[in-house]
Write a protein that holds these residues in place. Structure first.
Motif, PDB file in Angstrom:
ATOM      1  N   ASP A  54      44.190  27.687  42.987  1.00 26.31           N
ATOM      2  CA  ASP A  54      44.035  28.994  43.651  1.00 26.31           C
ATOM      3  C   ASP A  54      43.720  30.104  42.650  1.00 26.31           C
ATOM      4  N   THR A  55      43.786  29.781  41.382  1.00 27.51           N
ATOM      5  CA  THR A  55      43.496  30.774  40.351  1.00 27.51           C
ATOM      6  C   THR A  55      42.065  31.284  40.483  1.00 27.51           C
ATOM      7  N   ALA A  56      41.930  32.592  40.587  1.00 30.33           N
ATOM      8  CA  ALA A  56      40.616  33.211  40.790  1.00 30.33           C
ATOM      9  C   ALA A  56      40.779  34.724  40.831  1.00 30.33           C
ATOM     10  N   GLN A 111      43.057  39.851  39.967  1.00 29.67           N
ATOM     11  CA  GLN A 111      43.217  38.520  39.381  1.00 29.67           C
ATOM     12  C   GLN A 111      44.500  37.873  39.881  1.00 29.67           C
ATOM     13  N   VAL A 112      44.351  36.620  40.298  1.00 28.23           N
ATOM     14  CA  VAL A 112      45.500  35.786  40.646  1.00 28.23           C
ATOM     15  C   VAL A 112      45.461  34.569  39.732  1.00 28.23           C
ATOM     16  N   THR A 113      46.534  34.367  39.001  1.00 23.63           N
ATOM     17  CA  THR A 113      46.623  33.227  38.095  1.00 23.63           C
ATOM     18  C   THR A 113      47.860  32.416  38.438  1.00 23.63           C
ATOM     19  N   VAL A 114      47.642  31.130  38.690  1.00 30.16           N
ATOM     20  CA  VAL A 114      48.741  30.241  39.045  1.00 30.16           C
ATOM     21  C   VAL A 114      48.891  29.220  37.929  1.00 30.16           C
ATOM     22  N   SER A 115      50.026  29.226  37.294  1.00 27.24           N
ATOM     23  CA  SER A 115      50.274  28.306  36.187  1.00 27.24           C
ATOM     24  C   SER A 115      50.935  27.027  36.691  1.00 27.24           C
ATOM     25  N   SER A 116      50.630  25.938  36.025  1.00 30.29           N
ATOM     26  CA  SER A 116      51.181  24.634  36.444  1.00 30.29           C
ATOM     27  C   SER A 116      52.513  24.351  35.763  1.00 30.29           C
ATOM     28  N   VAL A 153      32.284  51.635  53.324  1.00 31.61           N
ATOM     29  CA  VAL A 153      33.733  51.477  53.309  1.00 31.61           C
ATOM     30  C   VAL A 153      34.193  51.362  51.865  1.00 31.61           C
ATOM     31  N   GLN A 154      35.233  52.101  51.530  1.00 24.36           N
ATOM     32  CA  GLN A 154      35.847  51.990  50.212  1.00 24.36           C
ATOM     33  C   GLN A 154      37.067  51.089  50.336  1.00 24.36           C
ATOM     34  N   LEU A 155      37.170  50.140  49.404  1.00 25.60           N
ATOM     35  CA  LEU A 155      38.241  49.146  49.455  1.00 25.60           C
ATOM     36  C   LEU A 155      38.957  49.107  48.118  1.00 25.60           C
ATOM     37  N   VAL A 156      40.280  49.100  48.166  1.00 25.59           N
ATOM     38  CA  VAL A 156      41.081  49.034  46.949  1.00 25.59           C
ATOM     39  C   VAL A 156      42.120  47.932  47.110  1.00 25.59           C
ATOM     40  N   GLU A 157      42.024  46.925  46.245  1.00 26.24           N
ATOM     41  CA  GLU A 157      42.962  45.801  46.291  1.00 26.24           C
ATOM     42  C   GLU A 157      44.116  46.041  45.326  1.00 26.24           C
ATOM     43  N   SER A 158      45.209  45.385  45.620  1.00 28.82           N
ATOM     44  CA  SER A 158      46.345  45.379  44.711  1.00 28.82           C
ATOM     45  C   SER A 158      47.173  44.138  44.981  1.00 28.82           C
ATOM     46  N   GLY A 159      48.048  43.817  44.038  1.00 26.38           N
ATOM     47  CA  GLY A 159      49.004  42.746  44.272  1.00 26.38           C
ATOM     48  C   GLY A 159      48.776  41.458  43.517  1.00 26.38           C
ATOM     49  N   GLY A 160      47.719  41.377  42.742  1.00 31.36           N
ATOM     50  CA  GLY A 160      47.502  40.159  41.981  1.00 31.36           C
ATOM     51  C   GLY A 160      48.509  40.015  40.859  1.00 31.36           C
ATOM     52  N   GLY A 161      48.449  38.877  40.170  1.00 26.83           N
ATOM     53  CA  GLY A 161      49.342  38.656  39.056  1.00 26.83           C
ATOM     54  C   GLY A 161      49.420  37.204  38.657  1.00 26.83           C
ATOM     55  N   LEU A 162      50.435  36.918  37.849  1.00 32.28           N
ATOM     56  CA  LEU A 162      50.672  35.562  37.351  1.00 32.28           C
ATOM     57  C   LEU A 162      51.885  34.988  38.053  1.00 32.28           C
ATOM     58  N   VAL A 163      51.736  33.769  38.542  1.00 33.21           N
ATOM     59  CA  VAL A 163      52.839  33.130  39.259  1.00 33.21           C
ATOM     60  C   VAL A 163      52.822  31.643  38.955  1.00 33.21           C
ATOM     61  N   GLN A 164      53.962  31.024  39.016  1.00 33.60           N
ATOM     62  CA  GLN A 164      54.036  29.577  38.809  1.00 33.60           C
ATOM     63  C   GLN A 164      53.611  28.845  40.075  1.00 33.60           C
ATOM     64  N   ALA A 165      53.158  27.638  39.887  1.00 28.88           N
ATOM     65  CA  ALA A 165      52.789  26.800  41.024  1.00 28.88           C
ATOM     66  C   ALA A 165      53.973  26.695  41.992  1.00 28.88           C
ATOM     67  N   GLY A 166      53.661  26.812  43.274  1.00 27.43           N
ATOM     68  CA  GLY A 166      54.675  26.801  44.302  1.00 27.43           C
ATOM     69  C   GLY A 166      55.189  28.181  44.678  1.00 27.43           C
TER      70      GLY A 166
END
Length: 124
Positions: free
Chosen positions: A89-91, A119-124, A2-15
């Protein structure tokens, strides 16, 4: 395979919220168990959620009530809606696939097919 392609990550503030997508190809999508895993720096890869057709999704305790998985079998795509995000949740988030089973597999080594990660990055 199976070939898998993710999208949608980014930087977001807490909450805040993000939605990840994972498009699959190569096998009949409805016959797949789709998992989202994540790996933070210095930590092992861990399960977030598993989706199997006709079964209730399995969520890790750390994301219950905040994350929701959905799948569109017509589009061969699984989505992960992440709300009330926390810095912990940053990972890097990975989509994974395996043949569907009556057993919920939560260990990374049970999944033969993986996306490249987002990458998902959640800033405090």
């Amino acid at each position: 395979q199976v070939q898998l392609v993710e999208s949608g990550g980014g930087l977001v503030q807490a909450g805040g919220s993000l939605r990840l997508s994972c498009a699959a190809s190569g096998r009949t999508f409805s016959g797949l168990a789709m998992g989202w895993f994540r790996q933070a720096p210095g930590k092992e890869r861990e399960i977030v959620v598993v989706s199997r057709n006709n079964f209730t999704p399995y969520y890790a305790d750390s994301v219950k009530g905040r994350f929701t998985i959905s799948r569109d079998n017509a589009k061969n795509t699984v989505y992960l809606q992440m709300n009330s995000l926390k810095p912990e949740d940053t990972a890097v988030y990975y989509c994974a696939a395996r043949s569907r089973s009556t057993i919920v597999y939560v260990a990374p080594n049970e999944y033969p097919d993986w996306g490249q990660g987002t990458q998902v990055t959640v800033s405090s």
